[in-house]
Scaffold this motif. Structure first.
Motif, PDB file in Angstrom:
ATOM      1  N   LEU A  30     -36.619  18.820 -13.415  1.00  0.00           N
ATOM      2  CA  LEU A  30     -36.464  20.166 -13.979  1.00  0.00           C
ATOM      3  C   LEU A  30     -35.467  20.169 -15.133  1.00  0.00           C
ATOM      4  CD1 LEU A  30     -36.431  22.318 -10.716  1.00  0.00           C
ATOM      5  CD2 LEU A  30     -38.270  22.139 -12.409  1.00  0.00           C
ATOM      6  N   ALA A  31     -34.405  19.364 -15.004  1.00  0.00           N
ATOM      7  CA  ALA A  31     -33.418  19.278 -16.087  1.00  0.00           C
ATOM      8  C   ALA A  31     -34.039  18.706 -17.356  1.00  0.00           C
ATOM      9  CB  ALA A  31     -32.240  18.415 -15.647  1.00  0.00           C
ATOM     10  N   LEU A  32     -35.030  17.835 -17.214  1.00  0.00           N
ATOM     11  CA  LEU A  32     -35.680  17.230 -18.369  1.00  0.00           C
ATOM     12  C   LEU A  32     -36.661  18.174 -19.060  1.00  0.00           C
ATOM     13  CD1 LEU A  32     -36.497  13.623 -17.057  1.00  0.00           C
ATOM     14  CD2 LEU A  32     -34.680  14.282 -18.633  1.00  0.00           C
ATOM     15  N   THR A  33     -37.207  19.143 -18.334  1.00  0.00           N
ATOM     16  CA  THR A  33     -38.324  19.920 -18.879  1.00  0.00           C
ATOM     17  C   THR A  33     -38.071  21.419 -19.003  1.00  0.00           C
ATOM     18  OG1 THR A  33     -39.270  20.098 -16.645  1.00  0.00           O
ATOM     19  CG2 THR A  33     -40.015  18.263 -18.007  1.00  0.00           C
ATOM     20  N   SER A  34     -37.101  21.964 -18.299  1.00  0.00           N
ATOM     21  CA  SER A  34     -36.927  23.428 -18.253  1.00  0.00           C
ATOM     22  C   SER A  34     -36.228  23.957 -19.511  1.00  0.00           C
ATOM     23  CB  SER A  34     -36.119  23.828 -17.020  1.00  0.00           C
ATOM     24  OG  SER A  34     -36.784  23.466 -15.842  1.00  0.00           O
ATOM     25  N   HIS A  35     -36.528  25.220 -19.838  1.00  0.00           N
ATOM     26  CA  HIS A  35     -35.856  25.967 -20.902  1.00  0.00           C
ATOM     27  C   HIS A  35     -35.834  25.189 -22.213  1.00  0.00           C
ATOM     28  CE1 HIS A  35     -34.716  28.724 -17.764  1.00  0.00           C
ATOM     29  NE2 HIS A  35     -33.974  27.814 -17.156  1.00  0.00           N
ATOM     30  N   SER A  36     -37.011  24.957 -22.742  1.00  0.00           N
ATOM     31  CA  SER A  36     -37.127  24.255 -24.012  1.00  0.00           C
ATOM     32  C   SER A  36     -38.037  25.047 -24.951  1.00  0.00           C
ATOM     33  CB  SER A  36     -37.701  22.846 -23.798  1.00  0.00           C
ATOM     34  OG  SER A  36     -37.958  22.208 -25.035  1.00  0.00           O
ATOM     35  N   GLN A  37     -37.770  24.958 -26.246  1.00  0.00           N
ATOM     36  CA  GLN A  37     -38.642  25.593 -27.228  1.00  0.00           C
ATOM     37  C   GLN A  37     -39.928  24.807 -27.418  1.00  0.00           C
ATOM     38  OE1 GLN A  37     -35.943  25.857 -30.587  1.00  0.00           O
ATOM     39  NE2 GLN A  37     -35.370  27.954 -30.045  1.00  0.00           N
ATOM     40  N   PHE A  38     -39.959  23.603 -26.852  1.00  0.00           N
ATOM     41  CA  PHE A  38     -41.178  22.804 -26.849  1.00  0.00           C
ATOM     42  C   PHE A  38     -41.849  22.942 -25.482  1.00  0.00           C
ATOM     43  CE2 PHE A  38     -38.227  20.922 -29.804  1.00  0.00           C
ATOM     44  CZ  PHE A  38     -38.995  20.703 -30.934  1.00  0.00           C
ATOM     45  N   ASP A  39     -43.134  22.689 -25.452  1.00  0.00           N
ATOM     46  CA  ASP A  39     -43.893  22.810 -24.204  1.00  0.00           C
ATOM     47  C   ASP A  39     -43.757  21.504 -23.398  1.00  0.00           C
ATOM     48  OD1 ASP A  39     -45.556  23.773 -22.240  1.00  0.00           O
ATOM     49  OD2 ASP A  39     -47.403  23.193 -23.279  1.00  0.00           O
ATOM     50  N   LEU A  40     -42.589  21.336 -22.778  1.00  0.00           N
ATOM     51  CA  LEU A  40     -42.321  20.127 -22.010  1.00  0.00           C
ATOM     52  C   LEU A  40     -42.831  20.304 -20.578  1.00  0.00           C
ATOM     53  CD1 LEU A  40     -38.651  19.366 -23.138  1.00  0.00           C
ATOM     54  CD2 LEU A  40     -40.795  18.555 -24.157  1.00  0.00           C
ATOM     55  N   ARG A  41     -43.507  19.278 -20.075  1.00  0.00           N
ATOM     56  CA  ARG A  41     -44.040  19.319 -18.716  1.00  0.00           C
ATOM     57  C   ARG A  41     -43.701  18.022 -18.000  1.00  0.00           C
ATOM     58  NH1 ARG A  41     -47.457  23.618 -18.175  1.00  0.00           N
ATOM     59  NH2 ARG A  41     -48.202  24.569 -20.115  1.00  0.00           N
ATOM     60  N   LEU A  42     -43.809  18.062 -16.661  1.00  0.00           N
ATOM     61  CA  LEU A  42     -43.493  16.874 -15.882  1.00  0.00           C
ATOM     62  C   LEU A  42     -44.411  15.710 -16.227  1.00  0.00           C
ATOM     63  CD1 LEU A  42     -42.699  18.377 -12.350  1.00  0.00           C
ATOM     64  CD2 LEU A  42     -41.096  17.359 -13.968  1.00  0.00           C
ATOM     65  N   ARG A  43     -45.635  16.001 -16.628  1.00  0.00           N
ATOM     66  CA  ARG A  43     -46.539  14.905 -16.998  1.00  0.00           C
ATOM     67  C   ARG A  43     -46.034  14.172 -18.235  1.00  0.00           C
ATOM     68  NH1 ARG A  43     -50.212  19.249 -18.429  1.00  0.00           N
ATOM     69  NH2 ARG A  43     -50.316  19.491 -20.706  1.00  0.00           N
ATOM     70  N   ASP A  44     -45.282  14.885 -19.094  1.00  0.00           N
ATOM     71  CA  ASP A  44     -44.681  14.215 -20.247  1.00  0.00           C
ATOM     72  C   ASP A  44     -43.636  13.200 -19.793  1.00  0.00           C
ATOM     73  OD1 ASP A  44     -46.120  15.681 -22.216  1.00  0.00           O
ATOM     74  OD2 ASP A  44     -44.774  17.385 -21.892  1.00  0.00           O
ATOM     75  N   VAL A  45     -42.902  13.552 -18.738  1.00  0.00           N
ATOM     76  CA  VAL A  45     -41.902  12.626 -18.191  1.00  0.00           C
ATOM     77  C   VAL A  45     -42.590  11.397 -17.621  1.00  0.00           C
ATOM     78  CG1 VAL A  45     -40.044  12.361 -16.513  1.00  0.00           C
ATOM     79  CG2 VAL A  45     -40.348  14.557 -17.688  1.00  0.00           C
TER      80      VAL A  45
END
Length: 343
Positions: A30-45
């Motif tokens: 969640l720290a890697l993907t939450s609250h970003s101006q980019f569409d970050l998702r766990l699959r990106d991780v």
């Protein structure tokens, strides 16, 4: 006919510690993907871990911005939590923590003197050495003014010495920043406790020293178990109280210096986490050290994620959130101890 009584099954403390690992992984994701101006998702991780694509913008954002911040939060949280555990074990005081006893404030004062350039030769020194000296000075003063070099210790004297030194160092830090007003904003932002500008250089700084401090805390776990039984009984069992307190103080200073040099004086993590760990795990320090490391990492990862969302897309220092939580927790503990003392 025999009546079969229900058997109460309790979960082993080791299983409870193991259960914290997936919680840590979720908090890290969640720290890697939450609250970003980019569409970050766990699959990106996941795809980044399998095959990093330099042309993928999400991979670049996670790898260059989010990953060092999450790693720093993990190790800073672990360092502060275990430092608080060792302090509470050494002093046998549930209110002990780096932020309450002035150790974090001493490291912050040293950083402020270095960052503002008030003393040129201090500014030329490595940052970890500067914060280590500041935390060490605070630790030595608390050690002697609080009477930790004597047996038995007086809990109230330790608290008064720590609180007095904490306010002294905070006042001196504000004075240093005011005298160097051209750097005031950056230093004040750092003094609230922030992970916003962390880089991989900071991660490389905090990780080895935190691991060394955690190893020292594990080594001290059995002596702290003996000390929990009482100072007189520990001496009868052949334990060296003064040696344990000196080594414990060194471990605390090392952990706090590493954390503060990267993230600033983040308050109350070392106060809250040991109490949560005892409620989950028990009182055996051999289990409490890894439990506090995991819980501290989880707490700071979650707090930093929530802090990013407070004024999104603007960033908020995580220290604001931990201070709000910790102040209430401190008052709760102080009131409970007062009621226990009144019978």
């Amino acid at each position: 006919m025999t009546l079969a009584l229900p058997v109460r099954r309790t979960v082993s403390p080791l299983w409870r510690i193991g259960a914290l690992v997936p919680v840590l992984l979720v908090a890290f994701g969640l720290a890697l993907t939450s609250h970003s101006q980019f569409d970050l998702r766990l699959r990106d991780v996941v795809t980044l871990a399998v095959a990093f694509d330099p042309a993928n913008l999400n991979h670049q954002v996670i790898a260059s911005l989010r990953l060092p911040r999450a790693l720093a939060a993990t190790f800073v949280g672990a360092a502060l939590a275990v430092a608080g555990l060792v302090m509470q074990g050494m002093t046998r005081n549930p209110l002990a923590s780096p932020s309450v006893f002035g150790v974090s404030a001493g490291a912050a004062l040293a950083f402020a003197v270095s960052a503002t350039g008030l003393i040129a030769w201090v500014a030329a020194l490595p940052l970890l050495l500067v914060t280590f000296c500041g935390a060490g000075l605070a630790g030595v003063l608390v050690f002697f003014l609080g009477g930790l070099h004597r047996t038995p210790i007086h809990p109230v004297r330790v608290i008064l010495a720590g609180v007095a030194l904490n306010f002294l160092f905070l006042s001196m830090t504000r004075g240093a920043v005011i005298l160097a007003d051209e750097n005031a904003y950056g230093v004040f932002h750092w003094l609230t406790g922030s992970l916003g500008n962390v880089t991989f250089d900071d991660v490389q700084l905090v990780v080895p020293w935190t691991l060394l401090g955690l190893a020292g805390a594990l080594w001290l776990s059995q002596p702290l178990n003996l000390l929990r039984l009482g100072e007189e009984r520990m001496q009868n069992l052949g334990g060296g109280i003064r040696q344990v307190r000196w080594l414990g103080s060194l471990v605390v200073v090392l952990l706090v210096a590493a954390a503060v040099s990267v993230a600033g004086p983040i308050g109350f993590v070392g106060l809250m986490v040991p109490h949560i760990a005892r409620a989950l795990i028990g009182t055996d320090y051999r289990l409490l050290v890894p439990a506090c490391a995991l819980l501290g990492a989880i707490l700071l990862l979650v707090a930093d994620t929530l802090a990013r969302g407070l004024r999104f897309p603007n960033d908020s220092p995580v220290g604001i959130l931990t201070t709000l939580l910790g102040a209430g927790f401190f008052l709760f503990l102080a009131r409970r101890k007062t009621l226990e003392a009144m019978g």
